[in-house]
Write an enzyme that holds these catalytic residues in place. Sequence first.
Site, short mmCIF file in Angstrom:
data_model
loop_
_atom_site.label_atom_id
_atom_site.label_comp_id
_atom_site.label_asym_id
_atom_site.label_seq_id
_atom_site.Cartn_x
_atom_site.Cartn_y
_atom_site.Cartn_z
N ARG A 120 0.85 -1.20 0.00
CA ARG A 120 0.00 0.00 0.00
C ARG A 120 0.88 1.24 0.00
O ARG A 120 0.45 2.31 0.41
CB ARG A 120 -0.84 0.05 1.27
CG ARG A 120 -1.75 -1.12 1.45
CD ARG A 120 -2.55 -0.94 2.73
NE ARG A 120 -3.06 -2.20 3.18
CZ ARG A 120 -3.63 -2.39 4.37
NH1 ARG A 120 -3.73 -1.37 5.22
NH2 ARG A 120 -4.06 -3.57 4.71
N ARG A 124 7.53 2.52 0.47
CA ARG A 124 7.95 3.68 -0.34
C ARG A 124 7.99 4.95 0.51
O ARG A 124 8.94 5.73 0.43
CB ARG A 124 7.03 3.85 -1.56
CG ARG A 124 7.37 5.07 -2.40
CD ARG A 124 6.57 5.15 -3.68
NE ARG A 124 7.02 4.21 -4.71
CZ ARG A 124 8.07 4.40 -5.49
NH1 ARG A 124 8.80 5.50 -5.38
NH2 ARG A 124 8.40 3.51 -6.40
N TYR A 152 14.97 -2.43 -4.09
CA TYR A 152 15.52 -1.10 -3.86
C TYR A 152 15.98 -0.33 -5.10
O TYR A 152 16.29 0.86 -5.00
CB TYR A 152 16.68 -1.20 -2.86
CG TYR A 152 16.19 -1.64 -1.49
CD1 TYR A 152 15.48 -0.77 -0.68
CD2 TYR A 152 16.39 -2.93 -1.03
CE1 TYR A 152 15.00 -1.17 0.56
CE2 TYR A 152 15.92 -3.34 0.21
CZ TYR A 152 15.22 -2.45 1.00
OH TYR A 152 14.74 -2.84 2.21
N TYR A 431 23.83 -5.89 7.26
CA TYR A 431 23.26 -4.96 8.23
C TYR A 431 21.82 -4.60 7.88
O TYR A 431 21.35 -4.95 6.82
CB TYR A 431 24.12 -3.70 8.42
CG TYR A 431 24.32 -2.82 7.20
CD1 TYR A 431 25.44 -3.00 6.39
CD2 TYR A 431 23.41 -1.83 6.85
CE1 TYR A 431 25.65 -2.19 5.28
CE2 TYR A 431 23.61 -1.01 5.75
CZ TYR A 431 24.73 -1.21 4.97
OH TYR A 431 24.93 -0.41 3.86
C1 LIG Z 1 9.74 -5.44 1.15
C2 LIG Z 1 8.65 -4.75 1.96
C3 LIG Z 1 9.29 -3.85 3.00
C4 LIG Z 1 7.81 -3.91 0.98
O1 LIG Z 1 6.85 -3.17 1.72
P1 LIG Z 1 5.49 -2.61 1.04
O2 LIG Z 1 4.92 -1.58 1.94
O3 LIG Z 1 4.64 -3.76 0.67
O4 LIG Z 1 6.06 -1.91 -0.26
P2 LIG Z 1 5.30 -0.74 -1.07
O5 LIG Z 1 3.82 -1.03 -1.08
O6 LIG Z 1 5.73 0.58 -0.55
O7 LIG Z 1 5.88 -0.97 -2.48
C5 LIG Z 1 6.74 -0.06 -3.14
C6 LIG Z 1 7.19 -0.68 -4.43
O8 LIG Z 1 7.99 -1.81 -4.16
C7 LIG Z 1 7.47 -2.95 -4.81
N1 LIG Z 1 7.76 -4.08 -3.93
C8 LIG Z 1 7.46 -4.17 -2.64
N2 LIG Z 1 7.95 -5.32 -2.14
C9 LIG Z 1 8.58 -5.94 -3.14
C10 LIG Z 1 9.27 -7.16 -3.24
N3 LIG Z 1 9.41 -7.98 -2.19
N4 LIG Z 1 9.81 -7.49 -4.43
C11 LIG Z 1 9.66 -6.67 -5.50
N5 LIG Z 1 9.03 -5.49 -5.45
C12 LIG Z 1 8.47 -5.15 -4.29
C13 LIG Z 1 6.00 -2.66 -4.99
O9 LIG Z 1 5.47 -3.43 -6.03
C14 LIG Z 1 6.02 -1.19 -5.28
O10 LIG Z 1 6.44 -1.00 -6.62
P3 LIG Z 1 6.08 0.35 -7.42
O11 LIG Z 1 6.32 1.51 -6.50
O12 LIG Z 1 7.05 0.32 -8.55
O13 LIG Z 1 4.66 0.21 -7.79
C15 LIG Z 1 7.72 -5.77 2.64
O14 LIG Z 1 7.20 -6.64 1.68
C16 LIG Z 1 8.40 -6.62 3.69
O15 LIG Z 1 8.41 -6.28 4.86
N6 LIG Z 1 9.00 -7.77 3.30
C17 LIG Z 1 9.62 -8.68 4.26
C18 LIG Z 1 10.87 -8.08 4.91
C19 LIG Z 1 11.88 -7.62 3.89
O16 LIG Z 1 12.27 -8.38 3.01
N7 LIG Z 1 12.32 -6.36 3.99
C20 LIG Z 1 13.36 -5.81 3.19
C21 LIG Z 1 14.57 -5.78 4.05
S1 LIG Z 1 16.05 -5.55 3.21
#
Ligand SMILES: CC(C)(COP(=O)(O)OP(=O)(O)OC[C@H]1O[C@@H](n2cnc3c(N)ncnc32)[C@H](O)[C@@H]1OP(=O)(O)O)[C@@H](O)C(=O)NCCC(=O)NCCS
Length: 431
Positions: A120, A124, A152, A431
Amino acid sequence: MADLPDARTLPLDEASRAALAERGLEYRLLRSHDGDAIDAHSSAWMRGFAAPEAEEEHLRDVRETMAGRRLIGVYDARGAQAHWPVATVSSWITPVTIPGGELPMWAISTVTVAATHRRRGIARALLEAELRDAHAAGVPIAGLTASEATIYGRYGFAPATQAATWKVDTRRVRWAGPEAPGRIEYIDREAAAALMGELHERTRLQRLGEVPGWPRRWLGHLGLVEKKDRAVRAVRYLDAAGEPRGVLAYKIDEDHEEADADLTIRFLVADGDEAVAALWRFAIEHDLVGTVTAPDRPVDEPLPWLVSDPRVPTSSLTDHGWLRIVDVPAVLEARAYAGPVDLVLRVADPLGYADGAWRVEIADGRATVTEAAGAGADVELTVQELSAAYLGGVSLAVLRAAGRVRGSDAAIAALDLALRVPRAPFLSIVY
Ligand SMILES: CC(C)(COP(=O)(O)OP(=O)(O)OC[C@H]1O[C@@H](n2cnc3c(N)ncnc32)[C@H](O)[C@@H]1OP(=O)(O)O)[C@@H](O)C(=O)NCCC(=O)NCCS
């Protein structure tokens, strides 16, 4: 490096606060003395990383590390666990090793969004705020290590260091490296953790992309915290003068056929080539072991040159240290270069920080960078390619082959030469 600002003292980003408030969510900066809130924050990011619920003792240990960082949580007052954030991020300002010295880096960690609140735009909002905060604090580059390589890039981050997992079938090789003049001895795991910290701090300037560690990082490698593991052992290498020069934490898998165990190197840090080779030899020649596996090691480990059959050690590579340039002149002027350059670089950055045309003049190994609005570009790329190539971990020629850099052959070749570094960048920690 001179005193770095304390990220915990910086104000909360107003744009993300307002954007999240519109969705009924509270974007909150935690206070470093609020232990309960820090524990709930840690519990939330551990759940986000699919880890089991932490014991009290583990949370207390983690609190010590987390209290030193800038902690942000997003809270949803409607939830049954409203004191747990539905999203987390932490950050701190740390030196990162670059050619010729160090640069302040905005390190980002524990980015999680609860499975109930994903996709949602919460991540971002967090990430864009982190970059605005870094920019406002005058920190010219941001860095992180990523759980998935697909998350990222959209914020301008790119892999700048790679890590290798090395594997050696030890029955097929003999040691062919130098005879170490020193000796190896077992040490207590607590002592090994302390020595790891010391050696890491002493050597981190020798590796591009490296950042300082912290006590729990080392204790974790020794199996002394979190997933406690008594199978972990530690040895150190003492040079001919009796100085400790290296430490190795390893584990031998108990579940094995006779004389065919797997030895995993959990962490190896050494001051100098002699100690690296000696510790590798210890692992490779260990009795009852058939395979040595070493994750998170440099891609240019000298291993194939240390054994009788260079085909036996194999490595698989992965992205590891991700960087995101925030201030182009500051970052380019900070590093040392291997050749002269005079060109205009066109950098595209959807978030604006690095965007623009930049005149880059490199003479005597140092760069002067000025805005060159309106000038024709010699090399064109986005902030991602510039961040990936900044430490010399990937050449512009390779990025051009992938269609990610455009420009004249001569300009790309000159810039590639200038960015060249003697050893592959390497970040040894997560990290
Ligand atoms: C990764 C994470 C933080 C994303 O959070 P989120 O609130 O669902 O992300 P957003 O809704 O803000 O998405 C932003 C963008 O990232 C993309 N995105 C989010 N998670 C993604 C993933 N795992 N793989 C690929 N793209 C992803 C979305 O599609 C969206 O793309 P757009 O802006 O181009 O339309 C969440 O899925 C999570 O907590 N994952 C498990 C923990 C983790 O892996 N954290 C990263 C630590 S390094």
